[in-house]
Write an enzyme that holds these catalytic residues in place. Structure first.
Site, mmCIF file in Angstrom:
data_model
loop_
_atom_site.group_PDB
_atom_site.id
_atom_site.type_symbol
_atom_site.label_atom_id
_atom_site.label_comp_id
_atom_site.label_asym_id
_atom_site.label_seq_id
_atom_site.Cartn_x
_atom_site.Cartn_y
_atom_site.Cartn_z
ATOM 1 C CD GLU A 79 -0.665 1.967 5.806
ATOM 2 O OE1 GLU A 79 0.474 2.732 5.476
ATOM 3 O OE2 GLU A 79 -1.213 1.238 5.282
ATOM 4 C CB CYS A 111 -3.621 -1.354 2.719
ATOM 5 S SG CYS A 111 -2.905 0.250 2.546
ATOM 6 C CB THR A 152 -3.357 8.464 -4.186
ATOM 7 O OG1 THR A 152 -2.046 8.529 -3.391
ATOM 8 C CG2 THR A 152 -3.492 8.351 -5.425
ATOM 9 C CG HIS A 233 -5.899 -2.011 -1.038
ATOM 10 N ND1 HIS A 233 -6.510 -1.007 -0.067
ATOM 11 C CD2 HIS A 233 -4.795 -1.521 -1.362
ATOM 12 C CE1 HIS A 233 -5.498 -0.137 -0.061
ATOM 13 N NE2 HIS A 233 -4.496 -0.378 -0.681
ATOM 14 C CE LYS A 242 -3.408 1.748 -13.864
ATOM 15 N NZ LYS A 242 -2.072 2.387 -13.335
#
Length: 390
Positions: A79, A111, A152, A233, A242
């Site tokens: 991307e 992604c 990030t 990912h 999480k």
């Protein structure tokens, strides 16, 4: 016939910023970055590196002359494309000297792009078992200085050779996938920085994982006890944890301990590179394969791919006999060891460097970049690339 990962390589730029230093510069408690999102270092791409060069450098270390002759399809998931028309795969094809009788294309779905490429590659090999496919996942994650997404960011690429009778991992046939039109992350064509609804994106990541996990179990009859590890990912390393925690109660205490321990290993490379979008899942897989010393052949590894916007998929692979012998552990160890830390001020300076957009000529100093393949400049609206070994 088995089809899967025959070779896998990785590259990240030689510069990085320490997340503790970035936190201090942004008046943030360092633990918010190192524990809250689980990142320790963030790769910084100099102006001499873009998605094309990162991918080419990642593939350079794994391809031999036989691979270059057998590869008849190059699929570039990204991307961070550098042209609205010309595929980034064509540049890499040329820079590496791959067989001219090959298709070269670029895929886009946030992604998820490299996963889509792998699934396409499997179909190609099924029809052409003597050929090989080069799959590339390469990106530079940019959200802007002093933005909520700055911590990030990252830069890097993963290169994968898909073939019949693979040496590293055989990909199983059944998978579960899902598409929904949502706006959790996007980058309009007029912007060089992404936009993200962070809370919503996190919620959708978990929701997509839940749905494809349940669909996968229903399709296959497999359960959590059948997995040695699950790789995710990783836009940041806490995100995958999480998701994993949502299914741990489905297994025994031993299952929980095994999956959590292996997750910690699988995030090792990612926490020191940052988000590389299409390559992030496969960087996690590579970390697991290279850093877990007692990982055994025959182990089933789960893979969760998520691309905002959004497409998700859960699929699996079985590790092959003597797979460790076909990894590049020493090379990747040296890559990390040779990186240079830059100050936050220097990172900000690099971040704001840009190429001309008016077609004017520019020559870049590639001597400061230790990478074999670099962007050397621009002329007449064309990017100019150099392979220092050719």
């Amino acid at each position: 016939m088995k089809i899967g990962i025959d070779k896998i390589g990785f590259y990240t730029p030689h510069l990085y910023v320490d997340m503790n230093e970035l936190a201090v510069a942004r008046n943030v408690e360092p633990a918010k970055f190192t524990i809250g999102i689980g990142q320790e270092q963030m790769s910084v791409a100099p102006i001499t590196q873009d998605a094309v060069t990162l991918a080419a450098n990642a593939a350079l270390e794994i391809l031999d002359e036989n691979d270059k002759e057998k590869i008849d399809l190059v699929i570039f998931g990204t991307e961070s494309g550098i042209d609205h028309s010309k595929s980034a795969a064509v540049y890499v094809h040329h820079l590496l000297g791959i067989n001219p009788q090959a298709r070269s294309i670029e895929l886009k779905q946030a992604c998820y792009g490299a996963t889509a490429a792998i699934q396409m590659a499997k179909g190609h090999i099924a029809l052409n078992p003597e050929s090989k496919v080069l799959v590339l996942g390469s990106d530079i994650a940019r959200y802007g200085l002093n933005t909520s997404g700055e911590s990030t960011q990252g830069a890097g690429a993963v290169a994968i050779v898909i073939s019949a009778e693979p040496k590293i991992m055989a990909l199983e046939d059944q998978s579960a996938f899902l598409t929904a039109d949502i706006m959790d992350f996007w980058r309009p064509t007029y912007s060089d920085q992404a936009y993200v609804d962070g809370k919503f994106s996190n919620e959708q990541y978990i929701a997509f994982f839940s749905k494809v996990w349940e669909a996968y179990k229903e399709k296959t009859g497999h359960s959590i006890e059948d997995f040695e590890a699950i790789c995710y990912h990783l836009p940041y390393t806490k995100m995958g944890l999480k998701a994993l925690r949502t299914i741990l109660d489905e297994g025994s205490e031993a299952d929980k301990e095994r999956l959590l321990a292996n997750y910690e290993i699988s995030k090792t490379y990612n926490k020191n590179v940052g988000n590389i979008y299409t390559g992030a899942l496969y960087l996690s897989l590579l970390s697991l394969l290279e850093q877990k010393e007692d990982l055994k052949e025959g182990s089933r590894i789960g893979l969760f791919s998520y691309g905002s916007g959004a497409v998700g998929e859960f699929f699996t692979g079985i590790l092959q006999p003597d797979f460790k012998a076909h990894l590049n552990v020493e090379s990747h160890s040296n890559l990390f060891a040779s990186r240079k830390e830059v100050s936050v001020g220097k990172y900000e300076e690099i971040f704001q460097e840009s190429l001309p957009v008016d077609g004017s000529r520019i020559e870049l100093d590639i001597d400061k970049d230790p990478a074999t393949i670099c962007l050397s400049g621009m002329a007449d609206h064309m990017r100019l690339y150099v392979n220092k070994e050719r």
